[in-house]
Design a protein around this motif. Structure first.
Motif, short mmCIF file in Angstrom:
data_model
loop_
_atom_site.label_atom_id
_atom_site.label_comp_id
_atom_site.label_asym_id
_atom_site.label_seq_id
_atom_site.Cartn_x
_atom_site.Cartn_y
_atom_site.Cartn_z
N ARG A 64 4.13 -0.98 -11.14
CA ARG A 64 4.07 -0.89 -10.26
C ARG A 64 3.09 1.07 -10.76
O ARG A 64 2.03 1.03 -10.45
CB ARG A 64 4.71 0.04 -9.41
CG ARG A 64 3.97 0.93 -8.70
CD ARG A 64 5.50 1.55 -7.49
NE ARG A 64 5.99 0.04 -6.65
CZ ARG A 64 6.68 0.09 -5.10
NH1 ARG A 64 7.80 1.34 -5.47
NH2 ARG A 64 7.67 -0.96 -4.96
N CYS A 65 3.46 1.09 -11.69
CA CYS A 65 3.14 2.54 -12.10
C CYS A 65 2.30 2.56 -13.79
O CYS A 65 2.38 3.18 -14.00
CB CYS A 65 4.66 4.08 -12.39
SG CYS A 65 6.19 3.30 -13.48
N LYS A 66 3.03 1.48 -13.83
CA LYS A 66 2.18 1.08 -15.33
C LYS A 66 2.69 1.66 -16.83
O LYS A 66 2.59 1.82 -17.81
CB LYS A 66 0.44 1.44 -15.70
CG LYS A 66 -0.07 -0.04 -14.58
CD LYS A 66 -1.48 0.76 -14.34
CE LYS A 66 -2.24 -0.62 -13.39
NZ LYS A 66 -2.02 -0.16 -11.87
N GLY A 67 4.09 1.56 -16.43
CA GLY A 67 4.39 2.71 -18.40
C GLY A 67 4.98 3.73 -18.02
O GLY A 67 4.71 4.27 -18.78
N VAL A 68 3.71 4.37 -16.92
CA VAL A 68 3.77 5.97 -16.97
C VAL A 68 4.63 7.10 -16.04
O VAL A 68 5.84 7.68 -16.37
CB VAL A 68 2.73 6.33 -15.69
CG1 VAL A 68 1.87 7.89 -16.16
CG2 VAL A 68 1.34 5.97 -16.91
N GLY A 69 5.87 6.37 -15.18
CA GLY A 69 6.88 6.80 -14.52
C GLY A 69 6.55 7.34 -13.72
O GLY A 69 7.45 7.97 -13.06
N LYS A 70 5.65 7.64 -13.32
CA LYS A 70 5.52 8.86 -12.04
C LYS A 70 3.87 8.65 -11.62
O LYS A 70 3.22 7.95 -12.70
CB LYS A 70 5.08 10.74 -12.63
CG LYS A 70 4.64 10.89 -13.95
CD LYS A 70 5.07 12.63 -14.28
CE LYS A 70 4.31 12.14 -16.03
NZ LYS A 70 3.96 13.47 -16.51
N PHE A 71 3.51 8.96 -10.71
CA PHE A 71 2.34 9.07 -9.72
C PHE A 71 1.93 10.22 -9.71
O PHE A 71 1.94 11.09 -9.52
CB PHE A 71 2.12 8.06 -8.66
CG PHE A 71 2.75 6.39 -8.57
CD1 PHE A 71 1.87 6.17 -8.42
CD2 PHE A 71 4.08 6.34 -8.37
CE1 PHE A 71 2.30 5.15 -9.17
CE2 PHE A 71 4.07 4.82 -8.20
CZ PHE A 71 3.73 4.15 -8.97
N LYS A 72 0.50 10.59 -10.13
CA LYS A 72 -0.24 11.53 -9.93
C LYS A 72 -0.51 11.81 -8.35
O LYS A 72 -1.36 11.18 -7.78
CB LYS A 72 -1.91 12.23 -11.07
CG LYS A 72 -2.01 13.49 -10.46
CD LYS A 72 -3.21 13.45 -11.93
CE LYS A 72 -3.99 14.78 -11.65
NZ LYS A 72 -4.92 14.33 -12.52
N SER A 73 -0.51 12.85 -7.79
CA SER A 73 -0.94 13.51 -6.60
C SER A 73 -3.25 12.75 -6.47
O SER A 73 -3.76 13.63 -7.69
CB SER A 73 -0.69 14.81 -6.22
OG SER A 73 -1.44 15.02 -5.25
N PRO A 74 -3.47 13.08 -5.74
CA PRO A 74 -4.15 12.65 -5.06
C PRO A 74 -5.22 14.08 -5.29
O PRO A 74 -6.87 13.72 -5.41
CB PRO A 74 -5.50 11.92 -4.12
CG PRO A 74 -3.78 11.92 -3.31
CD PRO A 74 -2.28 12.20 -4.43
N PHE A 75 -4.99 14.48 -4.83
CA PHE A 75 -5.15 16.11 -4.98
C PHE A 75 -4.41 17.42 -5.72
O PHE A 75 -3.96 17.54 -5.55
CB PHE A 75 -5.66 16.73 -3.60
CG PHE A 75 -6.44 16.15 -2.24
CD1 PHE A 75 -7.71 15.57 -3.10
CD2 PHE A 75 -5.91 15.22 -1.43
CE1 PHE A 75 -8.79 15.32 -1.71
CE2 PHE A 75 -5.86 14.43 -0.89
CZ PHE A 75 -7.31 13.90 -0.33
N GLY A 76 -4.72 17.90 -6.40
CA GLY A 76 -4.15 18.62 -7.43
C GLY A 76 -3.73 17.87 -8.67
O GLY A 76 -4.07 16.83 -8.58
#
Length: 118
Positions: A64-76
């Motif tokens: 789901r996160c491709k190994g990053v472990g977090k998702f960035k907000s679309p704004f900010g």
């Protein structure tokens, strides 16, 4: 103009006795058995190699996160942790789950029989 010599060879080859066709069928079936055995050997070698790989490297990237472990907000610049891997970026591979299941089952079976011997 007789052409019996030219047609006699194909007639003998194509309309031979049943013994000739039976030997062709045996050769074909022996070939298919050898082919199936080769395919089974290749599949077994690939499966063993995959299980050994899973024993050495039990984790893969979270899909789901491709190994990053977090998702960035679309704004900010805000981040949130991945809900599937809890922010680690890792997942347990299927082969490792198979190995763990086998170990757990084998361990439980050996523990239950050793307790029954006392």
């Amino acid at each position: 103009m007789p052409t019996t010599a030219a047609t006699a060879v194909p007639e003998v080859a194509t309309h031979g006795s049943n013994l000739g066709s039976a030997s062709i069928d045996l050769t074909a079936s022996a070939h298919s058995v050898a082919h199936a055995a080769t395919v089974a050997l290749i599949v077994t070698v690939v499966a063993v190699f995959y299980l050994l790989t899973c024993a050495v490297w039990p984790f893969g990237k979270c899909r789901r996160c491709k190994g990053v472990g977090k998702f960035k907000s679309p704004f900010g610049n805000a981040f949130r942790h991945c809900g599937r891997c809890d922010g680690s970026g890792l997942r347990v591979r299927f082969g490792r789950k198979v190995i763990s299941y086998y170990r757990r089952t084998h361990s439980a079976a050996s523990n239950s029989t050793s307790k029954g011997d006392k």
